[in-house]
Design a protein around this motif. Structure first.
Motif, PDB file in Angstrom:
ATOM      1  N   LEU A  13       0.830  -1.206   0.000  1.00  0.00           N
ATOM      2  CA  LEU A  13       0.000   0.000   0.000  1.00  0.00           C
ATOM      3  C   LEU A  13       0.864   1.254   0.000  1.00  0.00           C
ATOM      4  N   ALA A  14       1.985   1.211   0.731  1.00  0.00           N
ATOM      5  CA  ALA A  14       2.877   2.372   0.785  1.00  0.00           C
ATOM      6  C   ALA A  14       3.519   2.655  -0.558  1.00  0.00           C
ATOM      7  N   GLU A  15       3.610   1.638  -1.419  1.00  0.00           N
ATOM      8  CA  GLU A  15       4.224   1.813  -2.733  1.00  0.00           C
ATOM      9  C   GLU A  15       3.209   2.115  -3.829  1.00  0.00           C
ATOM     10  N   ARG A  16       1.939   2.243  -3.452  1.00  0.00           N
ATOM     11  CA  ARG A  16       0.940   2.569  -4.463  1.00  0.00           C
ATOM     12  C   ARG A  16       1.084   4.008  -4.922  1.00  0.00           C
ATOM     13  N   GLY A  17       0.270   4.383  -5.881  1.00  0.00           N
ATOM     14  CA  GLY A  17       0.310   5.728  -6.421  1.00  0.00           C
ATOM     15  C   GLY A  17      -0.432   6.719  -5.555  1.00  0.00           C
ATOM     16  N   VAL A  18      -0.845   7.808  -6.158  1.00  0.00           N
ATOM     17  CA  VAL A  18      -1.503   8.891  -5.433  1.00  0.00           C
ATOM     18  C   VAL A  18      -2.831   9.199  -6.111  1.00  0.00           C
ATOM     19  N   PRO A  19      -3.788   9.776  -5.374  1.00  0.00           N
ATOM     20  CA  PRO A  19      -5.064  10.137  -6.005  1.00  0.00           C
ATOM     21  C   PRO A  19      -4.899  11.381  -6.872  1.00  0.00           C
ATOM     22  N   PRO A  20      -5.732  11.522  -7.895  1.00  0.00           N
ATOM     23  CA  PRO A  20      -5.626  12.710  -8.760  1.00  0.00           C
ATOM     24  C   PRO A  20      -6.127  13.957  -8.049  1.00  0.00           C
ATOM     25  N   ALA A  21      -5.453  15.062  -8.295  1.00  0.00           N
ATOM     26  CA  ALA A  21      -5.881  16.340  -7.725  1.00  0.00           C
ATOM     27  C   ALA A  21      -6.959  16.947  -8.616  1.00  0.00           C
ATOM     28  N   PRO A  22      -7.969  17.598  -8.036  1.00  0.00           N
ATOM     29  CA  PRO A  22      -9.073  18.155  -8.829  1.00  0.00           C
ATOM     30  C   PRO A  22      -8.654  19.399  -9.592  1.00  0.00           C
ATOM     31  N   ALA A  23      -9.525  19.826 -10.477  1.00  0.00           N
ATOM     32  CA  ALA A  23      -9.248  21.020 -11.276  1.00  0.00           C
ATOM     33  C   ALA A  23      -9.153  22.270 -10.408  1.00  0.00           C
ATOM     34  N   GLY A  24      -9.752  22.234  -9.219  1.00  0.00           N
ATOM     35  CA  GLY A  24      -9.712  23.379  -8.328  1.00  0.00           C
ATOM     36  C   GLY A  24      -8.530  23.399  -7.387  1.00  0.00           C
ATOM     37  N   ALA A  25      -7.539  22.539  -7.595  1.00  0.00           N
ATOM     38  CA  ALA A  25      -6.351  22.529  -6.744  1.00  0.00           C
ATOM     39  C   ALA A  25      -5.629  23.874  -6.851  1.00  0.00           C
TER      40      ALA A  25
ATOM     41  N   SER B  70      -2.303  19.374 -11.127  1.00  0.00           N
ATOM     42  CA  SER B  70      -3.644  18.799 -11.115  1.00  0.00           C
ATOM     43  C   SER B  70      -3.828  17.885 -12.315  1.00  0.00           C
ATOM     44  N   ALA B  71      -4.102  16.619 -12.043  1.00  0.00           N
ATOM     45  CA  ALA B  71      -4.348  15.673 -13.134  1.00  0.00           C
ATOM     46  C   ALA B  71      -5.586  16.066 -13.926  1.00  0.00           C
ATOM     47  N   GLU B  72      -6.593  16.588 -13.240  1.00  0.00           N
ATOM     48  CA  GLU B  72      -7.817  16.952 -13.955  1.00  0.00           C
ATOM     49  C   GLU B  72      -7.577  18.122 -14.895  1.00  0.00           C
ATOM     50  N   ARG B  73      -6.708  19.068 -14.497  1.00  0.00           N
ATOM     51  CA  ARG B  73      -6.371  20.148 -15.430  1.00  0.00           C
ATOM     52  C   ARG B  73      -5.573  19.602 -16.611  1.00  0.00           C
ATOM     53  N   ALA B  74      -4.653  18.665 -16.333  1.00  0.00           N
ATOM     54  CA  ALA B  74      -3.872  18.069 -17.418  1.00  0.00           C
ATOM     55  C   ALA B  74      -4.762  17.297 -18.375  1.00  0.00           C
TER      56      ALA B  74
ATOM     57  N   ILE C 283      -8.107   7.169 -23.228  1.00  0.00           N
ATOM     58  CA  ILE C 283      -8.428   8.093 -22.134  1.00  0.00           C
ATOM     59  C   ILE C 283      -9.322   7.422 -21.110  1.00  0.00           C
ATOM     60  N   ALA C 284     -10.262   6.608 -21.565  1.00  0.00           N
ATOM     61  CA  ALA C 284     -11.186   5.951 -20.642  1.00  0.00           C
ATOM     62  C   ALA C 284     -10.466   5.009 -19.689  1.00  0.00           C
ATOM     63  N   ASP C 285      -9.382   4.371 -20.148  1.00  0.00           N
ATOM     64  CA  ASP C 285      -8.699   3.375 -19.329  1.00  0.00           C
ATOM     65  C   ASP C 285      -7.479   3.929 -18.595  1.00  0.00           C
ATOM     66  N   LEU C 286      -7.127   5.181 -18.811  1.00  0.00           N
ATOM     67  CA  LEU C 286      -5.968   5.768 -18.142  1.00  0.00           C
ATOM     68  C   LEU C 286      -6.264   6.012 -16.671  1.00  0.00           C
ATOM     69  N   ASP C 287      -5.337   5.602 -15.819  1.00  0.00           N
ATOM     70  CA  ASP C 287      -5.428   5.858 -14.384  1.00  0.00           C
ATOM     71  C   ASP C 287      -5.032   7.309 -14.119  1.00  0.00           C
ATOM     72  N   ARG C 288      -5.989   8.117 -13.666  1.00  0.00           N
ATOM     73  CA  ARG C 288      -5.689   9.526 -13.400  1.00  0.00           C
ATOM     74  C   ARG C 288      -4.647   9.685 -12.303  1.00  0.00           C
ATOM     75  N   GLY C 289      -4.588   8.746 -11.376  1.00  0.00           N
ATOM     76  CA  GLY C 289      -3.564   8.812 -10.339  1.00  0.00           C
ATOM     77  C   GLY C 289      -2.164   8.671 -10.899  1.00  0.00           C
ATOM     78  N   SER C 290      -2.005   7.869 -11.954  1.00  0.00           N
ATOM     79  CA  SER C 290      -0.698   7.734 -12.604  1.00  0.00           C
ATOM     80  C   SER C 290      -0.290   9.050 -13.252  1.00  0.00           C
ATOM     81  N   LEU C 291      -1.236   9.702 -13.912  1.00  0.00           N
ATOM     82  CA  LEU C 291      -0.976  11.017 -14.493  1.00  0.00           C
ATOM     83  C   LEU C 291      -0.599  12.009 -13.394  1.00  0.00           C
ATOM     84  N   GLN C 292      -1.299  11.955 -12.266  1.00  0.00           N
ATOM     85  CA  GLN C 292      -1.012  12.864 -11.157  1.00  0.00           C
ATOM     86  C   GLN C 292       0.415  12.675 -10.649  1.00  0.00           C
ATOM     87  N   GLN C 293       0.821  11.435 -10.449  1.00  0.00           N
ATOM     88  CA  GLN C 293       2.162  11.210  -9.903  1.00  0.00           C
ATOM     89  C   GLN C 293       3.247  11.537 -10.919  1.00  0.00           C
TER      90      GLN C 293
END
Length: 760
Positions: free
Chosen positions: A24-36, A42-46, A275-285
């Motif tokens: 779990l410690a080696e997992r990724g991170v959640p995506p940040a919203p467009a309002g970050a 912000s992955a959502e802005r990207a 785009i549908a299958d991309l992990d937004r958390g991967s983009l965020q990290q």
């Protein structure tokens, strides 16, 4: 419940919690919203950028590729950067192969206030022809744009920051080669940070570095908020033939770091890289790593990053560990000495004899070899039952049940070794012997892959120390507590590395994952012993336990076969191409191991005699196809020199790509096209599986390319290639549960023409 069994259950629960906690410690991170906040990534802005260019494939030379380069240039100019598009020819050579092509690199510069050097952020804007490349490498390109926006919200950097968005990466790292070969910034050098993807999800891993990486690793671990990756990945990758844009850049004088996320690799280079299958958390990290390092390195005196050694670095339960590789040998020797000390203590306190320990250690090679063999056998059986697996490279959509089966097979190999020898050699002797192989592997890695030695040295060192203290204490409860504490590092590192082996290479090397299960099992033998009767195990029990485990492995394999069935969301891979020569002979061609029902419409046997010379590559299926009148490519002999022939190669039907195959090796190729500097590339070796020499040119101009080839070839076959089979009579689109394979010659219409160079 007996007290010792309860203690054993508690110990296993602790170790299980460590395994889960580390994962779990080696997992990724959640995506940040467009309002970050504006200064954060912000992955959502990207994603708003990714939506603009990653909806369809954009291979080199395509209209979609050109539109993407224009969009990126406009966005970067709007952000206030100095932007140019480098129009050049890139080249790469391999065994008997020269790959060349026209590229359009987007190069944007954010000027520094007092530069000590250049920091280059790199990704590639082209994709393969089979998929839209949302992850590979659209996610990194979108992250670059969002990173620039965030950088512009604060103080400017001290160093120049260059965004290099290359073209032609998928066809041979052509854009990166052109940048190093002919761009002024490429000759200047600097620190490069390259971002890639070999899947559609998972954490962004720093998996490759330049040599003498200590300064860069310190910067990475100090600047990045969620660093992932360790030095074992660097060592393993250095042993592999794989390449990214980082390869020509580092060969051209750049130092730096390479990042990628690799989970969901069954979608890599397919239509599923969407785009549908991309992990937004991967983009965020990806973006967090990019932004943090751009800021840190942009403010650093880059000369301070220079070092004369590599570092070992890793994390245990989120705690970072880093030390110079000069400490690897002392630690490896210390681990061996602690195993020897444990042997001496066990001899004094438990009556263990050295010959028994040595015999146990020698015999422990058996479960390691058996586990690896069973893992490879499982894959062989799976391909036999499911022939479509043969085209996947072992990268499956839903492999979890198979992973579990491999781990159970590792347990089977361990039990089949341990139970018969337990009575003969004694549990104490086997417990000590179980540490010998991890210690030896640590020594081997110290010699050949020092950055990976920690995987074996640290678990062995701490386990041997814990067991030694437990023997000295000789109080059941406290001895168990100390022993379990000594196993924490092994529980964190070995199972996770085994899992990452599954993720990185799939089931084709599933035996490696089972082998790591056995290595971890050898460490925890004293805990396993708590579940076994002290007076020994009867023959029936000694047979029943492995038999039960074997049945569990079979059951898990059956579950995998049921669960991992192709559907629209998880399609199976298929390969089909159409090839026609100037004589009007046309064929369907497939490289599938066993054709699917859809592919079986077109191919029927392995007859390759009618294929153009040099076309056959691998064990192909073929079938007759309707001949379509298509203009053949042309290779006109312009001149001859001392061992060279100059050809003007063109496609009358406007195909973007051509491939030349020659019946003798090629040692040098010079390519010249209008308005771009000529490029010369040396070639060594010969091409396997086809004619000895091969030349590829991508994004062929309308007026063709002039190729000067140093060769003794007498015959030449030229194929021009267009993507898409829908115009061929009789072609029926694939059903939803099938997708084109990742082979670069899939879904191509190839028109071939063969020349006798002696008569031309």
């Amino acid at each position: 419940m007996p007290r010792r069994v309860l203690a054993g259950l508690l110990a296993l629960l602790v170790l299980g919690a460590v395994i889960a906690g580390h994962a779990l410690a080696e997992r990724g991170v959640p995506p940040a919203p467009a309002g970050a906040p504006a200064g954060e990534f912000s992955a959502e802005r990207a994603m708003t950028h990714l939506e603009r260019f990653a909806r369809a494939p954009r291979p080199i030379g395509s209209a979609a590729n050109e539109r993407t380069a224009d969009y990126l240039s406009d966005q970067l100019r709007s952000a206030g950067l100095d932007v140019e598009v480098q129009h050049a020819v890139g080249a790469e050579s391999g065994d008997g192969l020269a790959a060349l092509g026209r590229v359009d690199n987007v190069v944007a510069t954010l000027r520094g206030s007092d530069p000590t050097g250049t920091v280059v952020l790199t990704a590639h804007h082209d994709s393969v022809g089979m998929g839209p490349g949302a992850a590979d490498d659209g996610a990194a390109v979108a992250a670059l744009l969002e990173t620039v926006r965030a950088l512009r919200t604060g103080d400017g950097p001290r160093n120049d920051i260059v965004l290099l968005i290359t073209d032609g990466e998928e066809d041979g790292l052509l854009g990166a080669d052109a940048f190093v070969r002919s761009h002024p910034l490429g000759a200047r050098g600097g620190v490069v940070l390259n971002f890639e993807a070999r899947g559609v999800g998972g954490p962004s891993l720093m998996f490759e570095t330049s040599r003498d990486n200590a300064g860069l690793v310190e910067a990475f671990t100090g600047a990045v908020p969620h660093p992932r990756g360790d030095s074992s990945m660097v060592e393993v990758y250095r042993l592999l033939p794989n390449n990214t844009d980082f390869t020509p850049l580092s060969a051209g004088g750049f130092t730096g770091l390479n990042f990628a996320f690799i989970e969901g690799a069954a979608r890599y280079h397919t239509a599923g890289d969407s785009i549908a299958d991309l992990d937004r958390g991967s983009l965020q990290q990806h973006g967090e790593n990019m932004l943090a390092l751009a800021r840190a390195l942009g403010a650093t005196d880059l000369a301070t990053l220079e070092s004369d050694h590599d570092d070992t670095y890793f994390r245990v339960l989120g705690i970072p560990v880093r030390y110079p590789n000069g400490a690897v040998w002392p630690l490896a020797v210390l681990a061996v000495l602690l195993v020897a000390l444990l042997t001496w203590l066990a001899r004094r306190r438990r009556g263990v004899t050295v010959p028994r320990v040595l015999l146990g250690a020698a015999s422990a090679l058996l479960p390691l070899a058996v586990a690896f063999g069973l893992g490879e056998l499982l894959w062989t059986v799976l391909v036999w039952v499911r022939p479509d697996y043969g085209s996947t490279g072992g990268l499956l959509h839903r492999p979890v049940a198979y992973h579990a089966a491999l781990l159970v097979l590792g347990v089977l190999a361990l039990l089949a070794w341990y139970l018969p020898l337990r009575r003969r050699l004694g549990p104490a002797a086997l417990a000590v012997a179980g540490l010998v192989w991890p210690a030896l592997l640590g020594v081997v890695c110290a010699a050949f892959a020092p950055g990976a030695a920690f995987l074996f040295v640290v678990p062995t060192l701490l386990a041997a120390l814990g067991f030694a203290v437990a023997v000295l204490i000789d109080r059941p409860l406290w001895s168990l507590v100390v022993a379990v504490l000594g196993l924490v590092a092994g529980a964190a590192l070995l199972p996770y590395f085994g899992y990452m082996t599954f993720v990185a290479v799939g089931l084709t090397l599933g035996g490696a994952g089972a082998l790591f299960a056995v290595l971890f099992g050898l460490l925890v033998l004293p805990v396993v012993e708590l579940f076994l009767p002290s007076q020994g195990i009867g023959r029936r029990a000694a047979v029943a336990m492995p038999a039960t485990v074997l049945l569990l492995a079979v059951a898990l394999t059956g579950v995998g076969l049921v669960v991992d069935r192709p559907d629209a969301g998880h399609p199976a891979s298929t390969h089909l191409a159409y090839v026609v020569d100037t004589g009007g002979r046309a064929h369907w061609v497939s490289a599938e191991v066993s054709p699917t029902a859809w592919t079986g419409r077109y191919v029927h046997d392995h007859t390759t005699r009618g294929l153009p010379p040099g076309f056959a590559r691998g064990d192909l299926w073929t079938g007759p196809a309707p001949a379509v009148r298509l203009d053949a490519p042309e290779a006109e002999v312009v001149s001859r020199g001392d061992g060279t022939v100059t050809l003007r190669v063109s496609s009358h039907r406007g195909a973007p790509n051509v491939t030349l195959r020659l019946d003798a090796p090629v040692t040098e190729v010079r390519a010249a096209v209008a308005d771009r500097e000529p490029v010369t590339v040396a070639v060594e070796g010969t091409r396997e599986g086809t004619w000895p020499g091969e030349i590829r040119f991508r994004d062929l101009p309308a007026d063709g390319v002039e190729l000067t080839v140093r060769t003794a070839a007498r015959r030449l076959t030229v194929l021009d290639e267009t993507r898409g089979l829908t115009g061929i009579p009789g072609f029926v689109p694939r059903p939803a549960d099938l997708t084109p394979s990742i082979r670069d010659d899939g879904d191509l219409v190839s028109v071939a023409r063969t020349y006798d160079l002696e008569k031309s």
